[in-house]
Design a protein around this motif. Structure first.
Motif, short mmCIF file in Angstrom:
data_model
loop_
_atom_site.label_atom_id
_atom_site.label_comp_id
_atom_site.label_asym_id
_atom_site.label_seq_id
_atom_site.Cartn_x
_atom_site.Cartn_y
_atom_site.Cartn_z
N GLY A 247 0.82 -1.21 0.00
CA GLY A 247 0.00 0.00 0.00
C GLY A 247 0.84 1.25 0.00
O GLY A 247 2.07 1.20 -0.16
N THR A 248 0.19 2.38 0.19
CA THR A 248 0.85 3.69 0.13
C THR A 248 0.46 4.53 1.34
O THR A 248 -0.70 4.55 1.76
CB THR A 248 0.44 4.42 -1.16
OG1 THR A 248 0.90 3.67 -2.29
CG2 THR A 248 1.05 5.81 -1.21
N LEU A 249 1.45 5.22 1.89
CA LEU A 249 1.24 6.16 2.99
C LEU A 249 1.50 7.57 2.49
O LEU A 249 2.55 7.84 1.90
CB LEU A 249 2.18 5.84 4.15
CG LEU A 249 2.16 6.81 5.33
CD1 LEU A 249 0.84 6.71 6.08
CD2 LEU A 249 3.33 6.56 6.27
N THR A 250 0.57 8.46 2.68
CA THR A 250 0.78 9.87 2.37
C THR A 250 0.69 10.67 3.67
O THR A 250 -0.03 10.30 4.60
CB THR A 250 -0.27 10.40 1.37
OG1 THR A 250 -1.58 10.19 1.90
CG2 THR A 250 -0.14 9.69 0.03
N PHE A 251 1.46 11.77 3.72
CA PHE A 251 1.37 12.67 4.87
C PHE A 251 1.70 14.08 4.41
O PHE A 251 2.31 14.28 3.37
CB PHE A 251 2.27 12.22 6.03
CG PHE A 251 3.74 12.19 5.74
CD1 PHE A 251 4.56 13.23 6.16
CD2 PHE A 251 4.32 11.12 5.07
CE1 PHE A 251 5.93 13.21 5.92
CE2 PHE A 251 5.69 11.09 4.82
CZ PHE A 251 6.50 12.14 5.24
N ASP A 252 1.30 15.05 5.22
CA ASP A 252 1.24 16.41 4.70
C ASP A 252 2.54 17.18 4.70
O ASP A 252 2.82 17.93 3.78
CB ASP A 252 0.17 17.22 5.45
CG ASP A 252 0.41 17.27 6.95
OD1 ASP A 252 1.08 16.37 7.49
OD2 ASP A 252 -0.09 18.21 7.60
N SER A 253 3.40 17.05 5.72
CA SER A 253 4.55 17.93 5.83
C SER A 253 5.75 17.21 6.42
O SER A 253 5.61 16.50 7.42
CB SER A 253 4.21 19.14 6.70
OG SER A 253 5.36 19.90 7.01
N VAL A 254 6.93 17.42 5.83
CA VAL A 254 8.14 16.84 6.40
C VAL A 254 8.62 17.65 7.60
O VAL A 254 9.40 17.16 8.42
CB VAL A 254 9.28 16.76 5.36
CG1 VAL A 254 8.96 15.74 4.29
CG2 VAL A 254 9.60 18.12 4.76
N ALA A 255 8.19 18.91 7.72
CA ALA A 255 8.63 19.76 8.82
C ALA A 255 7.69 19.71 10.02
O ALA A 255 8.13 19.83 11.16
CB ALA A 255 8.76 21.21 8.35
N ARG A 256 6.38 19.52 9.76
CA ARG A 256 5.40 19.49 10.86
C ARG A 256 4.21 18.64 10.43
O ARG A 256 3.16 19.16 10.08
CB ARG A 256 4.97 20.91 11.22
CG ARG A 256 4.18 21.00 12.53
CD ARG A 256 3.92 22.46 12.90
NE ARG A 256 2.94 23.08 12.01
CZ ARG A 256 1.62 23.11 12.24
NH1 ARG A 256 1.13 22.53 13.32
NH2 ARG A 256 0.81 23.71 11.40
#
Length: 323
Positions: A247-256
């Motif tokens: 599957g795939t994981l998405t997330f919004d920000s590498v900083a926060r």
């Protein structure tokens, strides 16, 4: 326990953000604002409510009036200011990137050890529990095969460059540019999630000052690849993505990071809200206070910072050869 008396070095916006975070860490007492310009130091201290000022760094470091410094001067000045502080037995929290090169940071680590002092890179994302939560979720996607991490935020100061000015964050003589300012967030997150890559190559888009305004990189691991994108002259709200065989994981920000979503090949989807403070610099300040208070084992902190800077070194060297 006595509070850690700290001086700020620099008067940029990031210092104000640091002060907000430090106010939530009771072990820290910001007592002095330093600037090479005395009038600027006085103005900044008055606005921030800091009781003392200095424009003479050697005198400040030798005064016995401070225990630590937060260094947020231009990147190219970090090394000399930090080394001077450590030589004086003063603890150092260095705004990211700690130094322009890995070799310089290695020298600071050795100097800190010689003087029983603390040196720590202020990489906010590295200490945010939300990154650890993302790392835990990566396990759900199975063997990772590729990932895409990015941070593209157009700087308002780019308009000054377009008008013919050279500003610090876009001045190559001061180690300005997109890689040092934003690319390091992508690299640090990659190192924290996957470890140091076997190799990394990249290219940049130069601007009129000679600095890199934007860039892209490819990092190779034994069984997967990671592409990185960063820019201070364009903007993007595209989420980060980690693709695995399940599957795939998405997330919004590498900083926060504030949310992450799992989409598995079996058709299931799950969104995870990653709660945290608006100012996640508080976590790096707490870690610094812990180290100064007695937890002097910063080996893992240094290893992550050095791995990040080695990737920066590799990207700069490869890009220079390409050009």
């Amino acid at each position: 326990m006595a509070r850690i008396r700290l001086a700020t070095i620099g008067t940029s916006a990031i210092v104000r953000t640091f002060l907000q975070a430090a106010a939530d860490v009771p072990e820290i007492a910001v007592t002095t604002a330093f600037s090479r310009d005395p009038q600027r130091a006085v103005r900044f201290a008055a606005e921030a409510g800091i009781p003392h000022t200095s424009s003479d760094l050697p005198a400040l470091l030798a005064s016995g009036d401070i225990d630590a410094v937060y260094v947020a001067s231009p990147n190219a000045i970090h090394f000399e200011q930090a080394r001077s502080a450590l030589d004086a037995g003063v603890h150092v929290l260095l705004e990211k990137p700690a130094t322009p090169t890995a070799a310089e940071f290695e020298t600071l680590v050795s100097t800190a050890r010689e003087h029983s002092a603390v040196v720590l890179e202020a990489m906010r994302s590295a200490y945010d529990p939300a990154i650890a939560a993302v790392s835990d979720l990566v396990r759900e996607v199975g063997p990772v095969r590729r990932a895409s991490l990015g941070m593209c935020q157009r700087s308002a100061r780019y308009d000054l460059v377009l008008a013919g000015e050279t500003v610090n964050i876009f001045d190559p003589a001061l180690a300005g540019g997109a890689l040092y300012d934003l690319g390091v967030y992508c690299i640090s997150a990659m190192v924290q999630l996957f470890g140091e890559p076997d190799r990394a190559v990249g290219a940049s888009a130069p601007i009129a000052t000679g600095a890199d305004g934007a860039g892209a990189a490819l990092a190779a691991y034994p069984e997967f690849v990671v592409d990185l994108s960063y820019s201070k002259i364009t903007a993007s709200d595209r989420p980060n993505e980690i693709q695995g065989e399940l599957g795939t994981l998405t997330f919004d920000s590498v900083a926060r990071p504030r949310w992450a979503e799992l989409a598995l090949l079996d058709g299931s989807r799950a969104r995870h809200e990653l709660a945290g403070p608006d100012n996640n610099m508080v976590f790096e300040v707490r870690r610094f206070a812990e180290l100064v208070a007695g937890d002097r084992d910063a080996s893992a902190d240094h290893a992550r910072a050095l791995a990040t800077l080695r990737v920066v070194d590799a990207l700069r060297a490869h890009d220079a050869r390409r050009l």
